[in-house]
Design an enzyme around this catalytic site. Structure first.
Site, PDB file in Angstrom:
ATOM      1  N   HIS A 115       0.908  -1.231  -0.125  1.00 32.57           N
ATOM      2  CA  HIS A 115      -0.128  -0.092   0.009  1.00 32.57           C
ATOM      3  C   HIS A 115       0.893   1.057  -0.241  1.00 32.57           C
ATOM      4  CE1 HIS A 115       1.185   0.160   4.126  1.00 32.57           C
ATOM      5  NE2 HIS A 115       0.566  -0.913   4.297  1.00 32.57           N
TER       6      HIS A 115
HETATM    7  P1  TYD Z   1      -1.628  -2.829   7.939  1.00 34.89           P
HETATM    8  O1  TYD Z   1      -0.539  -1.593   8.106  1.00 34.89           O
HETATM    9  O2  TYD Z   1      -2.305  -3.096   6.908  1.00 34.89           O
HETATM   10  O3  TYD Z   1      -0.320  -3.942   7.932  1.00 34.89           O
HETATM   11  P2  TYD Z   1       0.641  -4.046   6.677  1.00 34.89           P
HETATM   12  O4  TYD Z   1       1.825  -3.848   7.361  1.00 34.89           O
HETATM   13  O5  TYD Z   1       0.670  -5.485   6.320  1.00 34.89           O
HETATM   14  O6  TYD Z   1       0.384  -3.187   5.565  1.00 34.89           O
HETATM   15  O7  TYD Z   1      -2.189  -3.174   9.354  1.00 34.89           O
HETATM   16  C1  TYD Z   1      -2.560  -4.524   9.575  1.00 34.89           C
HETATM   17  C2  TYD Z   1      -3.925  -4.362  10.777  1.00 34.89           C
HETATM   18  O8  TYD Z   1      -3.484  -3.619  12.016  1.00 34.89           O
HETATM   19  C3  TYD Z   1      -4.898  -3.387  10.170  1.00 34.89           C
HETATM   20  O9  TYD Z   1      -5.986  -4.004  10.708  1.00 34.89           O
HETATM   21  C4  TYD Z   1      -4.772  -1.864  11.042  1.00 34.89           C
HETATM   22  C5  TYD Z   1      -4.046  -2.502  12.345  1.00 34.89           C
HETATM   23  N1  TYD Z   1      -3.119  -1.506  12.673  1.00 34.89           N
HETATM   24  C6  TYD Z   1      -3.254  -0.639  13.718  1.00 34.89           C
HETATM   25  O10 TYD Z   1      -4.480  -0.686  14.466  1.00 34.89           O
HETATM   26  N2  TYD Z   1      -2.605   0.209  14.111  1.00 34.89           N
HETATM   27  C7  TYD Z   1      -1.234   0.330  13.862  1.00 34.89           C
HETATM   28  O11 TYD Z   1      -0.344   1.261  14.118  1.00 34.89           O
HETATM   29  C8  TYD Z   1      -1.038  -0.462  12.431  1.00 34.89           C
HETATM   30  C9  TYD Z   1       0.324  -0.406  11.568  1.00 34.89           C
HETATM   31  C10 TYD Z   1      -1.993  -1.588  11.996  1.00 34.89           C
END
Ligand code: TYD
Length: 134
Positions: free
Chosen positions: A49
């Site tokens: 993303h």
């Molecule tokens: P996401 O940023 O989509 O993970 P990736 O690193 O794979 O892109 O985050 C995964 C899940 O965790 C999403 O449901 C949101 C949650 N999340 C939080 O609640 N707080 C945070 O600081 C982060 C980074 C993610």
């Protein structure tokens, strides 16, 4: 703005090495949050993303993984495997993390609090956004 590796201090010591990060000296933004990714099963991919606002620094505190940074035209792969390198990623770039080694630990230092509306998760939307900003 491009992604770039920031060299962090490394205090070599026969008792074990030590590195550190100071906001004023090593980070080009105000730190609002840190989070970490761990226990990644083999073959899994994280990220995938772009962020509208969030700038970040990614450190491989343990083990290794690749960060692929894509500005819509060029993809760059940064292989992180040393805990004294920080990868700075400005806002607006597509980034994916993959090839995690067993027991790897990814620390992400972020310029923003978590905000779901800051994410661009659709690659075509990301490309359209770039065209609009060009
Ligand atoms: P996401 O940023 O989509 O993970 P990736 O690193 O794979 O892109 O985050 C995964 C899940 O965790 C999403 O449901 C949101 C949650 N999340 C939080 O609640 N707080 C945070 O600081 C982060 C980074 C993610």
């Amino acid at each position: 703005m491009k992604a770039k590796i920031i060299n962090l201090p490394k205090i070599s010591d026969p008792r074990g090495n030590l590195s550190f990060i100071e906001e004023e000296n090593h980070i080009p933004f105000k730190i609002e949050r840190t989070y970490w990714i761990y226990d990644v099963p083999g073959g899994q991919v994280r990220g995938g993303h772009a962020f509208k606002e969030q700038q970040e620094i990614i450190v491989a505190l343990s083990g290794s993984f690749d960060v692929i940074v894509d500005d819509g035209k060029l993809k760059q792969t940064f292989s992180l495997n040393r805990s004294y390198y920080g990868l700075y990623i400005p806002a607006g770039l597509w980034r994916q993390m993959e090839n995690f080694s067993t027991n790897s630990l990814a620390l992400i230092i972020s310029s923003t609090n978590f905000e779901d509306t800051d994410y661009i998760r659709d690659y075509n939307e990301f490309l359209n956004n770039i065209v609009c900003n060009d």
